[in-house]
Design a protein around this motif. Sequence first.
Motif, mmCIF file in Angstrom:
data_model
loop_
_atom_site.group_PDB
_atom_site.id
_atom_site.type_symbol
_atom_site.label_atom_id
_atom_site.label_comp_id
_atom_site.label_asym_id
_atom_site.label_seq_id
_atom_site.Cartn_x
_atom_site.Cartn_y
_atom_site.Cartn_z
ATOM 1 N N ILE A 152 -58.429 -7.749 97.074
ATOM 2 C CA ILE A 152 -58.945 -9.005 96.582
ATOM 3 C C ILE A 152 -58.240 -9.441 95.551
ATOM 4 C CG2 ILE A 152 -60.717 -8.058 95.483
ATOM 5 C CD1 ILE A 152 -62.718 -10.320 96.031
ATOM 6 N N ALA A 153 -57.881 -10.555 95.410
ATOM 7 C CA ALA A 153 -56.807 -11.358 94.349
ATOM 8 C C ALA A 153 -57.207 -12.528 94.083
ATOM 9 C CB ALA A 153 -55.303 -11.351 94.666
ATOM 10 N N ASP A 154 -57.231 -13.044 92.649
ATOM 11 C CA ASP A 154 -57.548 -14.145 92.397
ATOM 12 C C ASP A 154 -56.371 -14.861 91.604
ATOM 13 O OD1 ASP A 154 -56.994 -13.403 89.766
ATOM 14 O OD2 ASP A 154 -58.922 -12.903 88.983
ATOM 15 N N VAL B 194 -57.403 -6.308 92.972
ATOM 16 C CA VAL B 194 -58.245 -5.325 93.029
ATOM 17 C C VAL B 194 -58.357 -4.520 94.143
ATOM 18 C CG1 VAL B 194 -60.623 -4.216 92.487
ATOM 19 C CG2 VAL B 194 -59.417 -5.812 90.878
ATOM 20 N N HIS B 195 -58.318 -3.484 94.377
ATOM 21 C CA HIS B 195 -58.542 -2.822 95.772
ATOM 22 C C HIS B 195 -60.183 -1.940 95.685
ATOM 23 C CE1 HIS B 195 -58.675 1.794 95.156
ATOM 24 N NE2 HIS B 195 -57.596 1.495 94.224
ATOM 25 N N LEU B 196 -60.970 -2.245 96.983
ATOM 26 C CA LEU B 196 -62.174 -1.509 96.625
ATOM 27 C C LEU B 196 -62.194 -0.370 97.628
ATOM 28 C CD1 LEU B 196 -63.720 -4.917 96.918
ATOM 29 C CD2 LEU B 196 -63.593 -3.695 95.081
ATOM 30 N N THR C 75 -62.941 -5.629 87.091
ATOM 31 C CA THR C 75 -61.538 -5.280 87.302
ATOM 32 C C THR C 75 -61.665 -4.129 87.974
ATOM 33 O OG1 THR C 75 -61.987 -3.796 85.074
ATOM 34 C CG2 THR C 75 -61.539 -5.897 84.920
ATOM 35 N N GLN C 76 -60.357 -3.323 88.200
ATOM 36 C CA GLN C 76 -60.318 -2.131 88.871
ATOM 37 C C GLN C 76 -61.101 -1.121 88.281
ATOM 38 O OE1 GLN C 76 -58.093 -1.781 91.865
ATOM 39 N NE2 GLN C 76 -59.889 -0.268 92.017
ATOM 40 N N ASP C 77 -61.022 -1.043 86.934
ATOM 41 C CA ASP C 77 -61.661 0.066 86.208
ATOM 42 C C ASP C 77 -63.120 -0.172 86.327
ATOM 43 O OD1 ASP C 77 -59.281 0.731 85.211
ATOM 44 O OD2 ASP C 77 -59.593 -0.173 83.328
#
Length: 447
Positions: A214-216, A222-224, A323-325
């Motif tokens: 998903i990207a803005d 970010v990957h989930l 965020t990814q974190d």
Amino acid sequence: MFKKILITNRGDVALRVLRACKELDIPSVVVHSTADADSMPVRLADESVCIGPPSSAESYLNIPAILSAVAITGADAVHPGVGFLSENADFAEIVAAHGLTFIGPEPRHIRAMGDKVEAKITAANAGLPLVPGSPGAVHTLVEAQRIGKDVGYPLLVKAASGGGGRGMKVAETADHLGEAFSAARAEAKAAFGDDTVYLERYLGQPRHIEVQVIADSHGHVVHLGERECSVQRRHQKLFEEAPSPALSAEQRARIGGIAAEATRKMGYLGVGTMEFLYEDGEFFFIEMNTRLQVEHPITEEITGVDLVREQIRIAAGMPLSFTQDDVTFIGHAIECRINAEHPETFMPTPGKVTAFHAAGGPGVRVESCLYSGYSVPPYYDSLIAKLIIHGDDRDHCLARLRRALQEFIVEPIPTTLALHKRLVDADAIKDGSYNIRWLEEVFLKEN
């Protein structure tokens, strides 16, 4: 944020988007065919507009009728859902040309990933690992034979357009290539109006692993994590889980990072899914779906992220809310696709549902438009419900799934509930050792 969103889809997907709109306090409009006039999305939407007769070509694929519905209702955004026009680049461009927002990726990415040859080129440029094969389209048998010598056999001949397993033929040896090449082109032409094909090495016992990205528009990607989608019949998924029982935490982080970085390099916007074949520790990119996936709920269950909500916010120009974190994977989730099909012959079984009871209890989520008295129409995809289970770990998840399947009632039409009741007790499901050929080549032959 948007003033009003028009949902150009039907069934559980339309209901899923509608619910996200309500939670965001955005009025929604559901378009529908005459066959879906009594459907649950129509009943629950703020507004609904009939756009044509049952035929998809005259309703859910009818772009002029959809644009008329937009004009009538004053919607300023369009959510295409899954299937139908969700990966139609022309539709996305038309929506934008009318001053509306298409809630999905940019047309250039839809178009690039909709053509499998172009998708491979784009993926290679983005650094994704590819299955060995032709660098692009293959137009003659002589060219195919030359590539076959370089790549080796067995070889898969695949249509550049479309999906669902159509236009795909296996050449076990060089002697079989001519027949496979001609058959794949003919089937692709009949199904998609395009006989362009390409070649890939045919992997023996791979698993189907996909990564949610998903990207803005603010540069955040970010990957989930991944989903395991290897339980398939005729290339159609039936049972999905997250995370995959085949990957280690290190492998998960590696392929997730690769997918996210490729998404960033592409300049992609919105929700997307990178699909890979996985065998002997190697990942091979096969395609990218530029839309919401049917199986997105299992990713939501293990991450706590509402993908549809984020999808709408991104389309409105807002940044990701995490965020990814911030992404952590909690427990295990499984989705069973329940179809209006005979559980042994897989013949469609449309008809009136006189008794419906959705499973419930801790860790159980059901996405369905069924209700007692609803008639499943014969005109569309046979998916009628998704049973999503979340547990502390995989064993806990399977135990909950087994219990939930016993509670689930859809009568009197035959459904694949009976198939899933058998599946959950299969040894390969219990130990996670299945691959994309297991269901058809082992389970269905023995059961």
